[in-house]
Design a protein around this motif. Sequence first.
Motif, mmCIF file in Angstrom:
data_model
loop_
_atom_site.group_PDB
_atom_site.id
_atom_site.type_symbol
_atom_site.label_atom_id
_atom_site.label_comp_id
_atom_site.label_asym_id
_atom_site.label_seq_id
_atom_site.Cartn_x
_atom_site.Cartn_y
_atom_site.Cartn_z
ATOM 1 N N UNK A 72 68.261 36.287 43.714
ATOM 2 C CA UNK A 72 67.540 35.349 44.571
ATOM 3 C C UNK A 72 67.184 34.072 43.807
ATOM 4 N N UNK A 73 66.766 34.204 42.562
ATOM 5 C CA UNK A 73 66.487 33.020 41.752
ATOM 6 C C UNK A 73 67.738 32.147 41.608
ATOM 7 N N UNK A 74 68.866 32.798 41.331
ATOM 8 C CA UNK A 74 70.122 32.059 41.155
ATOM 9 C C UNK A 74 70.546 31.366 42.444
ATOM 10 N N UNK A 78 71.069 27.606 43.582
ATOM 11 C CA UNK A 78 72.358 27.182 44.118
ATOM 12 C C UNK A 78 72.170 26.304 45.354
ATOM 13 N N UNK A 79 71.266 26.706 46.258
ATOM 14 C CA UNK A 79 70.999 25.904 47.457
ATOM 15 C C UNK A 79 70.478 24.517 47.068
ATOM 16 N N UNK A 80 69.611 24.492 46.088
ATOM 17 C CA UNK A 80 69.053 23.217 45.619
ATOM 18 C C UNK A 80 70.152 22.322 45.045
ATOM 19 N N UNK A 81 71.041 22.895 44.248
ATOM 20 C CA UNK A 81 72.132 22.131 43.651
ATOM 21 C C UNK A 81 73.092 21.600 44.716
ATOM 22 N N UNK A 82 73.360 22.430 45.739
ATOM 23 C CA UNK A 82 74.243 21.996 46.821
ATOM 24 C C UNK A 82 73.644 20.806 47.561
ATOM 25 N N UNK A 83 72.325 20.839 47.782
ATOM 26 C CA UNK A 83 71.672 19.731 48.477
ATOM 27 C C UNK A 83 71.819 18.433 47.695
ATOM 28 N N UNK A 293 52.753 46.159 42.376
ATOM 29 C CA UNK A 293 54.102 45.948 41.860
ATOM 30 C C UNK A 293 54.834 44.792 42.500
ATOM 31 N N UNK A 294 54.112 43.817 43.065
ATOM 32 C CA UNK A 294 54.784 42.776 43.838
ATOM 33 C C UNK A 294 55.720 41.924 42.985
ATOM 34 N N UNK A 295 56.777 41.421 43.636
ATOM 35 C CA UNK A 295 57.697 40.452 43.053
ATOM 36 C C UNK A 295 57.908 39.344 44.075
ATOM 37 N N UNK A 296 57.539 38.132 43.722
ATOM 38 C CA UNK A 296 57.646 37.007 44.647
ATOM 39 C C UNK A 296 58.425 35.869 43.993
ATOM 40 N N UNK A 297 59.415 35.361 44.729
ATOM 41 C CA UNK A 297 60.098 34.142 44.301
ATOM 42 C C UNK A 297 59.248 32.959 44.772
ATOM 43 N N UNK A 298 58.728 32.198 43.838
ATOM 44 C CA UNK A 298 57.847 31.062 44.132
ATOM 45 C C UNK A 298 58.641 29.777 43.925
ATOM 46 N N UNK A 299 58.722 28.967 44.989
ATOM 47 C CA UNK A 299 59.492 27.724 44.951
ATOM 48 C C UNK A 299 58.529 26.550 45.003
ATOM 49 N N UNK A 300 58.517 25.759 43.973
ATOM 50 C CA UNK A 300 57.650 24.589 43.921
ATOM 51 C C UNK A 300 58.143 23.548 44.930
ATOM 52 N N UNK A 301 57.241 23.056 45.776
ATOM 53 C CA UNK A 301 57.653 22.145 46.848
ATOM 54 C C UNK A 301 58.128 20.800 46.321
ATOM 55 N N UNK A 302 57.564 20.344 45.207
ATOM 56 C CA UNK A 302 57.908 19.025 44.678
ATOM 57 C C UNK A 302 59.208 19.034 43.898
ATOM 58 N N UNK A 303 59.393 20.030 43.046
ATOM 59 C CA UNK A 303 60.600 20.079 42.214
ATOM 60 C C UNK A 303 61.709 20.923 42.826
ATOM 61 N N UNK A 304 61.354 21.852 43.704
ATOM 62 C CA UNK A 304 62.350 22.744 44.294
ATOM 63 C C UNK A 304 62.789 23.857 43.368
ATOM 64 N N UNK A 305 62.163 23.951 42.216
ATOM 65 C CA UNK A 305 62.565 24.981 41.254
ATOM 66 C C UNK A 305 61.862 26.294 41.566
ATOM 67 N N UNK A 306 62.603 27.390 41.364
ATOM 68 C CA UNK A 306 62.084 28.717 41.693
ATOM 69 C C UNK A 306 61.746 29.491 40.431
ATOM 70 N N UNK A 307 60.645 30.213 40.492
ATOM 71 C CA UNK A 307 60.241 31.096 39.399
ATOM 72 C C UNK A 307 59.822 32.439 39.997
ATOM 73 N N UNK A 308 59.756 33.427 39.141
ATOM 74 C CA UNK A 308 59.368 34.764 39.582
ATOM 75 C C UNK A 308 57.913 35.011 39.234
ATOM 76 N N UNK A 309 57.161 35.466 40.226
ATOM 77 C CA UNK A 309 55.780 35.878 40.000
ATOM 78 C C UNK A 309 55.713 37.392 40.120
#
Length: 314
Positions: A72-74, A78-83, A293-309
């Motif tokens: 999901x991170x990758x 990928x979606x961000x790069x395509x845009x 045990x949560x795992x959340x993909x967090x996407x920063x609205x300004x940069x569009x970069x995703x990290x795992x929480x």
Amino acid sequence: MKNDACHVMREVPPMPVGEALSRRASRVPHQAFSLIELLVVITILGLIAGIAVPALKDMGKSNAQISATRQMLDDVARARQLAMSQRNIVYMVFVPTNYFTLNNANNQNFWLGLNAITDSTKRELALRSATNLVDKQLSGYRFISYGRLGDQPGQHAWHYLEDKWQSLPEGTFISPLKFTAPNPAIWLNVPQWPTDHPNPDLNRIYQFQTNNFPFPTEDSPLVNLPCIAFNHLGQLEKNLANGSQLGTSDGYIPLDQGVVGYGVDVATKLPVPTIVNPGDILERPPGNSTGLGYNIIHIDSLTGRATLETFKLK
């Protein structure tokens, strides 16, 4: 003259002590394990198996979870790069449960809309694609944009940017609450986030934006589907046609472990579009998308970069 036979006595060198003992030991029968010894060995092996098997099962779950988060991170990246490369808004569209019960933008039933496609080849492709998405409910996604490089001015159209729908690894999916409407009453029975989570607002965590897309092929009628979107700067896009005010915040994709139960044809063993009820979605262990045990993909609205929480013990 008759000679008498002579008997000559030969002296034989003494046998080495080690060889003598070895020969003597070979004549002594080997003793087998006693019943008590066998029972002790079996008990020890049972204890080892009891400890190892659950650990191996947990390892499999952990590997699936790791694979899902990495994928999901990758693919968000990928979606961000395509845009940015397409200089256009690129949407990451997700497959909800029971998509085949939705009405399209023409207020037609989903299947009626697909059967209304005039070109027979395109119609068969759309119907086959729709059936093939049954096992991708809550786990499938694809990239799409309205227009792309090479389109003639004034002739923009929807284009899927990859050859096929992707899916998270088996045993993982996106939390079903991410696909629900932004109704605060829904969250009354939802477990609260652990106190270490930086953004405990359940509405922001769960609700997807939505938009109309041709589904499941470029030639299909438009259907309102959940999505995230990136603009040409690689930022989260907030101004979707059917988006909500939640689009002004960061994006979150909560990942889940468990099983999504869907219909299977008894004869062919192939998935069939039957209704998925809430009881058909099983979290294993229960509440793992919202609990410790949560795992959340967090996407920063300004940069569009995703990290795992993830949850971390303090």
